[in-house]
Design a protein around this motif. Structure first.
Motif, PDB file in Angstrom:
ATOM      1  N   GLY A 137       0.583  -1.152   0.000  1.00  0.00           N
ATOM      2  CA  GLY A 137       0.020  -0.027  -0.026  1.00  0.00           C
ATOM      3  C   GLY A 137       0.822   1.319   0.184  1.00  0.00           C
ATOM      4  O   GLY A 137       0.597   2.182  -0.685  1.00  0.00           O
ATOM      5  N   SER A 138       1.658   1.421   0.865  1.00  0.00           N
ATOM      6  CA  SER A 138       2.867   2.521   0.865  1.00  0.00           C
ATOM      7  C   SER A 138       3.698   2.514  -0.456  1.00  0.00           C
ATOM      8  O   SER A 138       3.758   3.691  -0.893  1.00  0.00           O
ATOM      9  CB  SER A 138       3.699   2.228   2.072  1.00  0.00           C
ATOM     10  N   ALA A 139       3.982   1.657  -1.012  1.00  0.00           N
ATOM     11  CA  ALA A 139       4.619   1.457  -2.061  1.00  0.00           C
ATOM     12  C   ALA A 139       3.898   1.972  -3.429  1.00  0.00           C
ATOM     13  O   ALA A 139       4.260   3.059  -4.248  1.00  0.00           O
ATOM     14  CB  ALA A 139       5.120   0.266  -2.735  1.00  0.00           C
ATOM     15  N   LYS A 140       2.570   1.945  -3.366  1.00  0.00           N
ATOM     16  CA  LYS A 140       1.543   2.133  -4.540  1.00  0.00           C
ATOM     17  C   LYS A 140       1.233   3.826  -4.223  1.00  0.00           C
ATOM     18  O   LYS A 140       1.265   4.615  -5.043  1.00  0.00           O
ATOM     19  CB  LYS A 140       0.244   1.516  -4.071  1.00  0.00           C
ATOM     20  N   THR A 141       1.255   4.242  -2.847  1.00  0.00           N
ATOM     21  CA  THR A 141       1.076   5.553  -2.592  1.00  0.00           C
ATOM     22  C   THR A 141       2.368   6.273  -2.933  1.00  0.00           C
ATOM     23  O   THR A 141       2.287   7.638  -3.556  1.00  0.00           O
ATOM     24  CB  THR A 141       0.932   5.790  -1.026  1.00  0.00           C
ATOM     25  N   LYS A 144       2.302   6.527  -7.012  1.00  0.00           N
ATOM     26  CA  LYS A 144       1.223   7.480  -7.410  1.00  0.00           C
ATOM     27  C   LYS A 144       1.694   8.997  -7.239  1.00  0.00           C
ATOM     28  O   LYS A 144       1.110  10.111  -8.080  1.00  0.00           O
ATOM     29  CB  LYS A 144      -0.226   7.132  -6.610  1.00  0.00           C
ATOM     30  N   ASN A 145       2.475   9.099  -6.304  1.00  0.00           N
ATOM     31  CA  ASN A 145       2.990  10.737  -6.438  1.00  0.00           C
ATOM     32  C   ASN A 145       4.510  10.801  -6.850  1.00  0.00           C
ATOM     33  O   ASN A 145       4.910  11.674  -6.546  1.00  0.00           O
ATOM     34  CB  ASN A 145       3.093  10.906  -4.596  1.00  0.00           C
ATOM     35  N   GLY A 146       4.610   9.953  -7.737  1.00  0.00           N
ATOM     36  CA  GLY A 146       5.814  10.181  -8.667  1.00  0.00           C
ATOM     37  C   GLY A 146       7.252   9.530  -8.317  1.00  0.00           C
ATOM     38  O   GLY A 146       8.079   9.734  -8.735  1.00  0.00           O
ATOM     39  N   GLY A 147       6.857   8.407  -7.316  1.00  0.00           N
ATOM     40  CA  GLY A 147       8.151   7.731  -6.851  1.00  0.00           C
ATOM     41  C   GLY A 147       8.969   6.894  -7.989  1.00  0.00           C
ATOM     42  O   GLY A 147       8.082   6.234  -8.536  1.00  0.00           O
ATOM     43  N   ARG A 148      10.143   7.032  -8.223  1.00  0.00           N
ATOM     44  CA  ARG A 148      10.924   6.104  -8.906  1.00  0.00           C
ATOM     45  C   ARG A 148      11.784   5.226  -7.998  1.00  0.00           C
ATOM     46  O   ARG A 148      12.606   6.019  -7.271  1.00  0.00           O
ATOM     47  CB  ARG A 148      11.722   7.074  -9.774  1.00  0.00           C
ATOM     48  N   LEU A 149      11.696   3.951  -8.007  1.00  0.00           N
ATOM     49  CA  LEU A 149      12.469   3.034  -7.008  1.00  0.00           C
ATOM     50  C   LEU A 149      14.071   3.214  -7.571  1.00  0.00           C
ATOM     51  O   LEU A 149      14.452   3.186  -8.686  1.00  0.00           O
ATOM     52  CB  LEU A 149      11.892   1.388  -7.473  1.00  0.00           C
ATOM     53  N   ILE A 150      14.866   3.408  -6.496  1.00  0.00           N
ATOM     54  CA  ILE A 150      16.166   3.742  -6.678  1.00  0.00           C
ATOM     55  C   ILE A 150      17.225   2.724  -6.038  1.00  0.00           C
ATOM     56  O   ILE A 150      18.058   2.491  -6.570  1.00  0.00           O
ATOM     57  CB  ILE A 150      16.801   5.202  -6.225  1.00  0.00           C
ATOM     58  N   ARG A 151      16.678   2.315  -4.932  1.00  0.00           N
ATOM     59  CA  ARG A 151      17.376   1.016  -4.203  1.00  0.00           C
ATOM     60  C   ARG A 151      16.491   0.219  -3.482  1.00  0.00           C
ATOM     61  O   ARG A 151      15.623   0.602  -2.993  1.00  0.00           O
ATOM     62  CB  ARG A 151      18.554   1.517  -3.656  1.00  0.00           C
ATOM     63  N   GLU A 152      17.132  -0.916  -2.926  1.00  0.00           N
ATOM     64  CA  GLU A 152      16.737  -1.979  -2.211  1.00  0.00           C
ATOM     65  C   GLU A 152      17.763  -2.414  -1.111  1.00  0.00           C
ATOM     66  O   GLU A 152      18.746  -2.825  -1.670  1.00  0.00           O
ATOM     67  CB  GLU A 152      15.877  -3.026  -2.889  1.00  0.00           C
TER      68      GLU A 152
END
Length: 183
Positions: A137-141, A144-152
């Motif tokens: 849910g947080s990842a979707k939020t 939706k606000n423009g987040g781009r995954l940069i690391r794990e």
């Protein structure tokens, strides 16, 4: 939704918020800035001080209480706008938490949107936001606000994903010659 810094008279409502998390078998509280570890009055003072005075480790921050239109405390929102870059990369500039019975109602999205606007006002060009990989849910939020995954990375025996959100639109200059303008 309304946002404000905590006050002394919020103590009983905040304690109910904390108890709801513990009753839901949640051991950590997002965005509460060490609240469970401090005496309440000392915590309120720290939150107010940190908006103007830089904490030696964490820098300046806002910790807001987020209230529904019905004046129920639905969450905490932390905006860490002056933290050292190495900590920002590990913990993120923005943290939020929503009480269990108020989840899946769009509050996290409203909280993140408010935080992004605040960061723009502060002149930030981008922010890092993190969440545990299992928190879909947080990842979707965030996306939706423009987040781009940069690391794990693995943090405290859990995998955390980190997202970057650009706050400044990128403009590109296009060179036109006079003939293009006449057409």
């Amino acid at each position: 939704m309304k946002f404000r810094l905590p006050e002394m008279e919020d103590r009983s409502e905040i304690m109910l918020y904390i108890q709801e998390h513990y009753s839901n078998n949640e051991k950590s509280l997002s965005a509460t800035s060490s609240l469970p570890l401090m005496e309440y009055g000392e915590w309120v003072k720290k939150i107010h001080d940190n908006t103007f005075i830089s904490d030696p480790v964490w820098g300046k921050s806002f910790t807001y209480l987020a209230f529904s239109d019905e004046n129920e405390l639905v969450g905490f929102l932390s905006i860490r706008f002056d933290m050292p870059e190495d900590l920002a990369l590990k913990y993120g500039h923005i943290g939020y938490g929503v009480r269990p019975h108020q989840r899946r109602k769009g509050y996290a999205g409203q909280m993140l949107h408010f935080a992004l606007d605040k960061c723009r006002e502060l002149g930030m060009e981008s922010v890092t936001v993190g969440c545990y990989k299992e928190n879909i849910g947080s990842a979707k939020t965030i996306t939706k606000n423009g987040g781009r995954l940069i690391r794990e990375i693995k943090v405290d025996k859990k995998i955390s994903d980190y997202w970057e959100i650009q706050l400044v639109d990128q403009f590109y200059e296009i060179e036109l010659n006079n003939r293009d303008l006449e057409d």
